[in-house]
Enzyme design. Structure first.
Site, PDB file in Angstrom:
ATOM      1  N   LYS A 124      56.726  49.252  32.222  1.00  0.00           N
ATOM      2  CA  LYS A 124      56.730  50.657  31.802  1.00  0.00           C
ATOM      3  C   LYS A 124      55.455  51.149  32.240  1.00  0.00           C
ATOM      4  O   LYS A 124      54.365  50.703  32.729  1.00  0.00           O
ATOM      5  CB  LYS A 124      56.550  50.699  30.133  1.00  0.00           C
ATOM      6  CG  LYS A 124      57.085  51.855  29.494  1.00  0.00           C
ATOM      7  CD  LYS A 124      58.531  51.742  29.172  1.00  0.00           C
ATOM      8  CE  LYS A 124      58.932  53.222  28.872  1.00  0.00           C
ATOM      9  NZ  LYS A 124      60.489  53.206  28.546  1.00  0.00           N
ATOM     10  N   ASP A 164      62.077  58.489  31.148  1.00  0.00           N
ATOM     11  CA  ASP A 164      61.772  58.171  29.670  1.00  0.00           C
ATOM     12  C   ASP A 164      61.532  59.499  29.218  1.00  0.00           C
ATOM     13  O   ASP A 164      61.810  60.373  29.911  1.00  0.00           O
ATOM     14  CB  ASP A 164      60.681  57.087  29.351  1.00  0.00           C
ATOM     15  CG  ASP A 164      60.797  56.609  27.999  1.00  0.00           C
ATOM     16  OD1 ASP A 164      61.603  55.972  27.721  1.00  0.00           O
ATOM     17  OD2 ASP A 164      59.882  57.219  27.269  1.00  0.00           O
TER      18      ASP A 164
HETATM   19  P1  NDP Z   1      63.343  63.383  26.395  1.00  0.00           P
HETATM   20  O1  NDP Z   1      62.082  63.749  27.074  1.00  0.00           O
HETATM   21  O2  NDP Z   1      64.732  63.733  27.323  1.00  0.00           O
HETATM   22  O3  NDP Z   1      63.563  63.756  25.103  1.00  0.00           O
HETATM   23  C1  NDP Z   1      62.615  63.510  23.824  1.00  0.00           C
HETATM   24  C2  NDP Z   1      63.307  64.120  22.622  1.00  0.00           C
HETATM   25  O4  NDP Z   1      62.392  63.636  21.327  1.00  0.00           O
HETATM   26  C3  NDP Z   1      62.989  65.789  22.621  1.00  0.00           C
HETATM   27  O5  NDP Z   1      63.868  66.245  21.865  1.00  0.00           O
HETATM   28  C4  NDP Z   1      61.692  65.799  22.295  1.00  0.00           C
HETATM   29  O6  NDP Z   1      61.412  66.987  21.574  1.00  0.00           O
HETATM   30  C5  NDP Z   1      61.424  65.046  21.026  1.00  0.00           C
HETATM   31  N1  NDP Z   1      60.181  64.443  21.003  1.00  0.00           N
HETATM   32  C6  NDP Z   1      59.317  63.855  21.690  1.00  0.00           C
HETATM   33  N2  NDP Z   1      58.187  63.397  21.258  1.00  0.00           N
HETATM   34  C7  NDP Z   1      58.300  63.854  19.885  1.00  0.00           C
HETATM   35  C8  NDP Z   1      57.615  63.715  18.803  1.00  0.00           C
HETATM   36  N3  NDP Z   1      55.997  63.559  18.999  1.00  0.00           N
HETATM   37  N4  NDP Z   1      57.750  64.241  17.540  1.00  0.00           N
HETATM   38  C9  NDP Z   1      59.002  64.739  17.691  1.00  0.00           C
HETATM   39  N5  NDP Z   1      60.074  64.824  18.444  1.00  0.00           N
HETATM   40  C10 NDP Z   1      59.392  64.305  19.701  1.00  0.00           C
HETATM   41  O7  NDP Z   1      63.368  61.774  26.175  1.00  0.00           O
HETATM   42  P2  NDP Z   1      64.378  60.798  26.158  1.00  0.00           P
HETATM   43  O8  NDP Z   1      65.663  61.264  25.280  1.00  0.00           O
HETATM   44  O9  NDP Z   1      64.643  60.023  27.349  1.00  0.00           O
HETATM   45  O10 NDP Z   1      63.909  59.863  25.306  1.00  0.00           O
HETATM   46  C11 NDP Z   1      64.051  59.613  23.584  1.00  0.00           C
HETATM   47  C12 NDP Z   1      63.790  58.384  23.217  1.00  0.00           C
HETATM   48  O11 NDP Z   1      64.679  57.250  23.752  1.00  0.00           O
HETATM   49  C13 NDP Z   1      62.321  57.687  23.786  1.00  0.00           C
HETATM   50  O12 NDP Z   1      61.903  56.799  22.578  1.00  0.00           O
HETATM   51  C14 NDP Z   1      62.623  56.762  24.731  1.00  0.00           C
HETATM   52  O13 NDP Z   1      61.711  55.660  24.920  1.00  0.00           O
HETATM   53  C15 NDP Z   1      63.979  56.145  24.463  1.00  0.00           C
HETATM   54  N6  NDP Z   1      64.581  55.663  25.524  1.00  0.00           N
HETATM   55  C16 NDP Z   1      65.096  56.533  26.495  1.00  0.00           C
HETATM   56  C17 NDP Z   1      65.814  55.825  27.626  1.00  0.00           C
HETATM   57  C18 NDP Z   1      66.453  56.970  28.613  1.00  0.00           C
HETATM   58  O14 NDP Z   1      67.239  56.381  29.563  1.00  0.00           O
HETATM   59  N7  NDP Z   1      66.031  57.958  28.910  1.00  0.00           N
HETATM   60  C19 NDP Z   1      66.521  54.610  27.430  1.00  0.00           C
HETATM   61  C20 NDP Z   1      66.142  53.950  26.151  1.00  0.00           C
HETATM   62  C21 NDP Z   1      65.305  54.662  25.393  1.00  0.00           C
HETATM   63  P3  NDP Z   1      60.664  68.439  22.389  1.00  0.00           P
HETATM   64  O15 NDP Z   1      61.359  68.384  23.911  1.00  0.00           O
HETATM   65  O16 NDP Z   1      61.282  69.593  21.970  1.00  0.00           O
HETATM   66  O17 NDP Z   1      59.191  68.136  22.794  1.00  0.00           O
HETATM   67  O1  2IT Z   2      63.442  52.573  27.333  1.00  0.00           O
HETATM   68  C1  2IT Z   2      64.228  52.181  28.275  1.00  0.00           C
HETATM   69  O2  2IT Z   2      64.761  51.584  28.610  1.00  0.00           O
HETATM   70  C2  2IT Z   2      64.156  53.391  29.351  1.00  0.00           C
HETATM   71  N1  2IT Z   2      63.592  54.467  29.385  1.00  0.00           N
HETATM   72  C3  2IT Z   2      65.118  53.438  30.537  1.00  0.00           C
HETATM   73  C4  2IT Z   2      64.555  52.334  31.512  1.00  0.00           C
HETATM   74  C5  2IT Z   2      65.105  52.134  32.874  1.00  0.00           C
HETATM   75  O3  2IT Z   2      64.557  51.290  33.616  1.00  0.00           O
HETATM   76  O4  2IT Z   2      66.387  52.609  33.162  1.00  0.00           O
END
Ligand code: NDP
Ligand code: 2IT
Length: 445
Positions: A124, A164
């Protein structure tokens, strides 16, 4: 295994790394029995070796903003474990990023990637850079400066970053461009690439789609499906978006989304045009939650609150770590929630998980539920290696199959005597065994 001693030693070595210690404790608690039944793990020091990253790389990221001011952020890559494949895991850009958060995410990634059945190790990275309110040109300059350091540490067979929080298709594009220029190679060094330059169809939707496929399997164990189910989602980023689309497709009704400032309750359901409107807001780099309530007057904005107070059948936390605590869990339980599936990484606190398990609510952890994202990254790597592109149907079919398979592994290792499935235990044991056995095969490294 002397769990308490291991944890005390780790706390001494890494004081204040709360999220990292939380993630390690959860895994160790789950695998304690199987570890003790297999003395070869202890004699090879598997625990001592798996809890420490192979290496942590930190660097300075200087960049110039639109006013000509010089800014300096911190950049990191945590290469945690490559026993079953090259390091693989996302990059997070958020002001809260620190080593504890990246170590917890890298540690979780080892077991998640193992569960996907694809050959990927865990890693990461990211930066404390805050993308909010930045112009496109500022984002580009930051990404280029970040890659100027990172490119030496990664490679398509060494370490393959992705997105992420705060890192989506745009950021991957800027970073990929810089990597290509420096390395003079067009390779699959990052995933989440654009569809015209090596990306995979379905990767943007994959985490959310996969999470809903997993929840669908959970519901199936009770003879249920998404039709007519009321679903509470937190966040509205990449993961929440994909999940909302798939819930709607399967006949469920999404009634909440959230941001750091509060949540929206829309009793009419969040679907179709409303989702497109949210995407427009997001593209403009604004806060999205409040403007939604102006546009759709039936929707209520609850300032400073979390969506878990809303009555729902299924809860999908999709924002960030530790966003669902004990009181939230109690509220969900008293409102009759049936299934909680984590789209985000570690969104529920240990006390919240305990509450769900005590009440026999179906609960599954992020490392199983959201593994569809990295799994589809693995499929992107396969397509890059073959220099071929699979169709939407092919990628989606493989993703769906992988999620069913992860569910089966959780049931295999997590089913208790009373029939309740402890998905936390199931995911941790299944993920751990494959990595630990690979480490045994490869000697003390
Ligand atoms: P994004 O940046 O696209 O979205 C994050 C979302 O969470 C936004 O709506 C943001 O709100 C909100 N957010 C972020 N920080 C906070 C906080 N401190 N308090 C409240 N809301 C918060 O990220 P992702 O959708 O990619 O990621 C979301 C989660 O999923 C994370 O935990 C990430 O590690 C996990 N994840 C992501 C993957 C991926 O492929 N992208 C894969 C697997 C897991 P705002 O934008 O309004 O600040
Ligand atoms: O938390 C996760 O699994 C991710 N943000 C996606 C990682 C990846 O390599 O696609």
């Amino acid at each position: 295994m002397n769990l308490e001693k291991i944890m005390t030693d780790l706390e001494k070595k890494h004081p204040g790394e709360a999220e990292y210690l939380q993630a390690v404790r959860e895994v160790l608690e789950s695998i304690e029995t199987i570890y003790n039944e297999n003395p070869q793990f202890e004699s090879a020091g598997i625990i001592e070796r798996i809890v420490e990253p192979d290496r942590i790389l930190t660097f300075k990221v200087p960049w110039v903003d639109d006013n000509g001011k010089v800014n300096v952020n911190l950049g990191y890559r945590v290469q945690f474990n490559n026993a079953i494949g090259p390091y693989k895991g996302g990059l997070r850009f958020h002001p809260s990023v620190n080593l504890s958060i990246l170590k917890f995410l890298g540690f979780e990634q080892i077991f998640k990637n193992s569960l996907t059945t694809l050959p990927m190790g865990g890693g990461k990275g990211g930066s404390d850079f805050d993308p909010k309110g930045k112009s496109n040109a500022e984002i580009m300059r930051f990404c280029q400066s970040f890659m100027l350091e990172l490119w030496k540490l990664i490679g398509p067979e060494t370490d393959v970053p992705a997105g992420d929080i705060g890192v989506g298709g745009r950021e991957i594009g800027f970073m990929y461009g810089m990597y290509k220029k420096l390395a003079r190679e067009h390779t699959g060094v990052l995933t989440g690439k654009g569809i015209n330059w090596g990306g995979s169809l379905i990767r943007p939707e994959a985490t959310g789609f996969g999470a809903v496929y997993f929840a669908q399997e959970m519901l199936k164990t009770k003879g249920q499906d998404f039709k007519g189910k009321v679903v509470a989602i937190s966040g509205f980023g990449n993961v929440a978006w994909g999940a909302a689309l798939k819930v709607n497709e399967l006949g469920g009704k999404v009634v909440t989304i959230s941001g750091p400032d509060g949540y929206i309750y829309d009793p009419d359901g969040i679907s179709g045009e409303k989702i497109n409107y949210l995407l427009e807001l997001r593209a403009s780099n604004q806060d999205i939650v409040k403007p939604y309530s102006y546009e759709f007057p039936n929707a209520q904005f609850h300032q400073g609150k979390r969506p878990w107070e809303v009555k729902c059948d299924v809860a999908l936390p999709c924002a960030t770590q530790n966003e669902l605590g004990k009181e939230d869990a109690e509220k969900l339980v008293s409102n009759g929630v049936m299934c909680v599936a984590e789209g985000a990484n570690m969104p529920s606190t240990p006390e919240a998980i305990e509450t769900f398990q005590e009440h026999k609510v179906m609960f599954a952890p992020g490392k199983a539920v959201n593994a569809g994202g990295v799994a589809t990254s693995g499929l992107e790597m396969s397509q890059n290696s073959m220099k071929l592109n699979w169709s939407t149907e092919e990628v989606d079919m493989r993703l769906h199959q992988i999620m069913k398979n992860i569910h089966e592994q959780c049931v295999k290792y997590g089913t208790q005597a009373d029939g309740y499935v402890n998905y936390v235990k199931g995911a941790n044991v299944a993920g751990f065994l494959k990595v630990a056995n690979a480490m045994l095969d490869q000697g003390i490294l």
